[in-house]
Design a protein around this motif. Structure first.
Motif, short mmCIF file in Angstrom:
data_model
loop_
_atom_site.label_atom_id
_atom_site.label_comp_id
_atom_site.label_asym_id
_atom_site.label_seq_id
_atom_site.Cartn_x
_atom_site.Cartn_y
_atom_site.Cartn_z
N MET A 1 67.52 57.08 -77.26
CA MET A 1 67.52 58.94 -77.30
C MET A 1 67.85 58.93 -75.44
O MET A 1 67.32 58.98 -74.90
N LEU A 2 69.39 59.58 -75.43
CA LEU A 2 69.24 60.64 -74.14
C LEU A 2 68.28 61.67 -73.87
O LEU A 2 68.44 62.50 -74.95
N LYS A 3 67.85 61.63 -73.35
CA LYS A 3 66.84 62.70 -72.76
C LYS A 3 67.72 63.99 -71.32
O LYS A 3 67.45 63.29 -70.40
N ILE A 4 67.63 64.71 -72.13
CA ILE A 4 68.74 65.79 -71.37
C ILE A 4 67.81 67.66 -71.35
O ILE A 4 67.58 67.99 -72.95
N GLY A 5 67.89 67.87 -70.67
CA GLY A 5 67.29 69.48 -71.68
C GLY A 5 68.28 70.48 -69.82
O GLY A 5 68.98 69.56 -69.36
N CYS A 6 67.40 71.65 -69.66
CA CYS A 6 68.12 72.62 -68.89
C CYS A 6 67.25 73.14 -68.32
O CYS A 6 65.76 72.73 -68.57
N HIS A 7 67.53 74.13 -67.06
CA HIS A 7 66.43 75.45 -66.43
C HIS A 7 66.45 75.58 -67.09
O HIS A 7 67.45 77.21 -67.87
N LEU A 8 65.37 75.91 -67.88
CA LEU A 8 64.74 77.75 -69.27
C LEU A 8 64.08 79.09 -68.46
O LEU A 8 63.01 78.41 -67.92
N SER A 9 64.10 79.92 -68.73
CA SER A 9 62.92 80.61 -68.67
C SER A 9 61.87 80.79 -69.69
O SER A 9 61.95 80.80 -70.41
N VAL A 10 61.22 80.56 -68.54
CA VAL A 10 59.96 81.12 -69.64
C VAL A 10 59.14 82.18 -69.01
O VAL A 10 57.86 83.03 -69.94
N SER A 11 59.70 83.21 -69.37
CA SER A 11 59.18 84.62 -69.21
C SER A 11 58.94 85.19 -69.80
O SER A 11 57.91 85.97 -70.78
N LYS A 12 59.45 84.64 -71.47
CA LYS A 12 58.75 85.15 -73.08
C LYS A 12 57.96 84.60 -73.29
O LYS A 12 57.67 84.19 -74.75
N GLY A 13 57.38 83.30 -72.31
CA GLY A 13 56.03 82.22 -73.08
C GLY A 13 56.80 81.02 -73.19
O GLY A 13 58.13 80.98 -73.16
N PHE A 14 55.91 80.07 -73.25
CA PHE A 14 56.08 79.07 -73.49
C PHE A 14 56.66 78.00 -75.06
O PHE A 14 57.48 77.96 -74.94
N TYR A 15 56.46 78.87 -75.90
CA TYR A 15 56.83 78.96 -77.22
C TYR A 15 58.38 79.39 -77.95
O TYR A 15 58.73 78.93 -77.41
#
Ligand code: FE
Ligand code: FE
Ligand code: ZN
Length: 276
Positions: A1-15
């Motif tokens: 499976m392709l491992k893909i994601g993007c830049h995300l904000s952690v400002s509301k926490g990791f969960y």
């Protein structure tokens, strides 16, 4: 499976960040360790980290790539700025110990008018002070476009830094497709040659992550302006070859394209459909 994601904000926490990843079918995540322009990092909430880890495990979110603030400069002229950069990286790495086995990416720096040799010397000295034998995070040098006096503008400069780092198990490379294209590596017409060149200079075993971006500018422009997948001068065909290349296809890919969450979701969907 392709491992893909993007830049995300952690400002509301990791969960919450993990839930955003699931919304867009991402199984890798990049985030800024603190405001990208610097500043203080949020305190780690251990409960939040625990919930995130459970969510990540259940949903096969595999790779976390923390990105250092891009204003940090380990080879600044001003000694106090170099100290600040070092202290910030040490603090970031301490926090990354909550997520053992992941990566921390940073821009090597800008030598300003000191010249590349002085720049590389400072970066090596800093890394040898920052990296510890016990740490569980791999520090990745990002390949740069060569804008202004950026260090890491070609594979040779990255290799020179790596050669100076003593604890070699803790250092690696993150390749940014927009940056190397702007840096003059023709990944559109000569992908195999570029990969072979990377392998002969740096070694593919030192490559741990790819920033997957299209470029607003042309080959060798040294500009560093990312564009959406398929809308720039790299183009969807070349990007399809990159994610499917036998020597790259198992690496984690991270989009840093100009998008909101929905836009990232669309790109991830397209790229998954093009992964064979
Ligand atoms: Fe970056
Ligand atoms: Fe990047
Ligand atoms: Zn960039």
């Amino acid at each position: 499976m392709l491992k893909i994601g993007c830049h995300l904000s952690v400002s509301k926490g990791f969960y919450e960040m993990g839930k955003d990843a699931l919304k867009i079918n991402a199984n890798t995540i990049q985030f800024f360790t603190r405001n990208p322009r610097g500043g203080k990092a949020k305190e780690i909430d251990e409960e939040d980290v625990k919930k995130f880890k459970e969510l990540a495990k259940e949903n096969n979110i595999e790779v976390l790539l923390a990105h250092a603030p891009y204003t940090l400069n380990l080879c600044a002229i001003d000694e106090s700025l170099r100290e600040f950069a070092k202290n910030t990286m040490k603090d970031d790495l301490k926090r990354m110990e909550y997520f053992p086995g992941n990566y921390y990416n940073f821009h090597p720096g800008s030598h300003v008018k000191q010249g590349v040799d002085v720049g590389i010397k400072y970066i090596i000295e800093a890394l040898n002070e920052i990296i510890t034998p016990e740490q569980k995070t791999k520090v990745l040098l990002e390949t740069m476009a060569g804008k202004g006096s950026e260090v890491g503008r070609n594979f040779e400069e990255i290799k020179r830094i790596m050669d100076g780092v003593k604890l070699k198990d803790h250092i690696g490379v993150c390749l940014d497709t927009c940056h190397i294209f702007d840096g003059g590596y023709d990944i559109v017409n000569k992908l195999d040659d570029v990969i072979n060149e990377f392998d002969s200079i740096i070694g593919l075993d030192n490559l741990y992550a790819i920033h997957l971006n299209d470029s607003m500018n042309v080959l060798g422009s040294h500009k560093d302006r990312h564009s959406k997948i398929g809308e720039g001068n790299i183009g969807l065909d070349a990007i399809t070859r990159i994610i499917n290349h036998p020597k790259l296809r198992d690496l984690p890919f991270f989009l840093e394209t100009p998008n909101d969450l929905d836009g990232y979701g669309k790109e991830i969907k397209i790229l998954r459909s093009l992964y064979k």
